[in-house]
Design an enzyme around this catalytic site. Sequence first.
Site, PDB file in Angstrom:
ATOM      1  N   LYS A 161      -6.119  -3.912   3.464  1.00  0.00           N
ATOM      2  CA  LYS A 161      -6.603  -2.735   2.746  1.00  0.00           C
ATOM      3  C   LYS A 161      -7.377  -3.140   1.498  1.00  0.00           C
ATOM      4  CE  LYS A 161      -2.765  -0.254   2.386  1.00  0.00           C
ATOM      5  NZ  LYS A 161      -1.899   0.943   2.224  1.00  0.00           N
ATOM      6  N   LYS A 170      -5.216   7.024  -7.001  1.00  0.00           N
ATOM      7  CA  LYS A 170      -5.218   5.575  -6.833  1.00  0.00           C
ATOM      8  C   LYS A 170      -5.727   5.213  -5.436  1.00  0.00           C
ATOM      9  CE  LYS A 170      -2.190   1.543  -7.176  1.00  0.00           C
ATOM     10  NZ  LYS A 170      -3.140   0.777  -8.012  1.00  0.00           N
ATOM     11  N   THR A 191       1.015 -19.529 -15.700  1.00  0.00           N
ATOM     12  CA  THR A 191       0.239 -18.989 -16.818  1.00  0.00           C
ATOM     13  C   THR A 191       0.383 -17.476 -16.948  1.00  0.00           C
ATOM     14  OG1 THR A 191      -1.733 -18.881 -15.409  1.00  0.00           O
ATOM     15  CG2 THR A 191      -1.452 -20.848 -16.764  1.00  0.00           C
ATOM     16  N   GLU A 203       7.791  -5.836  -6.127  1.00  0.00           N
ATOM     17  CA  GLU A 203       7.369  -5.728  -4.731  1.00  0.00           C
ATOM     18  C   GLU A 203       8.265  -6.546  -3.807  1.00  0.00           C
ATOM     19  OE1 GLU A 203       5.304  -3.825  -3.231  1.00  0.00           O
ATOM     20  OE2 GLU A 203       4.084  -2.962  -4.825  1.00  0.00           O
TER      21      GLU A 203
END
Length: 385
Positions: A161, A170, A191, A203
């Site tokens: 996607k 969104k 970093t 997630e």
Amino acid sequence: MTLQVNEPVDERCEHRWAIPAAHERCYEVVWQPNLLEPHNSVLGDALRSYGGNTPVVIIDRTVDSHHGAKIRDYFRSQEIAPHYLVRDLDESKKGLTAVEELAAALDALPIRRRTDPLVAIGGGVLLDVVGFLASIYRRGMPYIRIPTTLVGLIDAGIGVKTGVNAGRHKNRLGTYWAPDRAFLPPEFLPTLDTRHIRNGVAEIIKLAIVRDRELFALLEGTITENGCAGFVSHPQLESVCVAAVSGMLEELAPNLWEHDLRRPVDFGHTFSPALELGAEDMLHGESVACDMALCAAFSYNRELLSWEEFERIVRTLRQSGLPTVHQYFTEPVIASSLAEAIRHRNGMQHIPVPHSIGQAVFIEDSTVTEWIAARDLCLKEESNR
């Protein structure tokens, strides 16, 4: 190719042809430590396979500030001469303007449509924007993804996607356009600041709750002592990430084009889009965390989830430094989010909620009143901390 000629169905169709239009795609996802070490020719070989020598490397500005010299040294060591485009993209700039600006930059370069691919090096926003650009520029260009954030490694960088925001929605404009390859290098992670590590951990928690009880336990073990602060240096980092990537791809692969809108990986993504775009200073994973807690509370209220497992989910989110409720979740926002989810899922709710840790069920008959009660439970739990 032989076209199928069908008999006309009525007098309005004198001639009719049926043209097979399937577009088969196969792409590689590769966990690749030390991707940019001069001795590692994996990326260089992938680029040489296109037959050109001038790919367009599009880099997130923050990534460039930390790793730009190493990136350029790598391509020199591979005798590849890219064009570099350094861009500052975040959720507020994730729109058509960014795509048009990048398209204009490509127009100014002497690149060829098939032999000079795009190489996107950055977080989820940059990967989404460049992927969208690749899918529409000259009706499609090859591209390679190199995610540099944790959420990119285990989510945004490995599917098909693409998208940009439009209005207050969104990813309202988007396509399905697979990269030719997605290389997943963990060396960018040190970093990142802790907040962006949490963003990705959310997630992983999502995936573990809906399909992988063992991954949830493994993840708990990596964050119990000091939250997400030491996650990227933890000995189990690779095990957690590889399990998450494998689980995500197992969910995505049979349904890449989303013909089936009952998707377990939509857990945490029913109410979070409104929060991410509407509340101030909320990262994607933080919004998803609030949504997951809300759905877990809903499951407990419906007697689908035990109190012990509800508390375990909430505790893991909190130990990760993630929020579990937000004042933006007012009744109008919850109601509009539910209505938008129904439109997005073709008239059905299809809301995945946990049935236990490692399993999910789909809810089709929830009411706004029930979601307000779930929010209130999250608020109560927050006040009891």
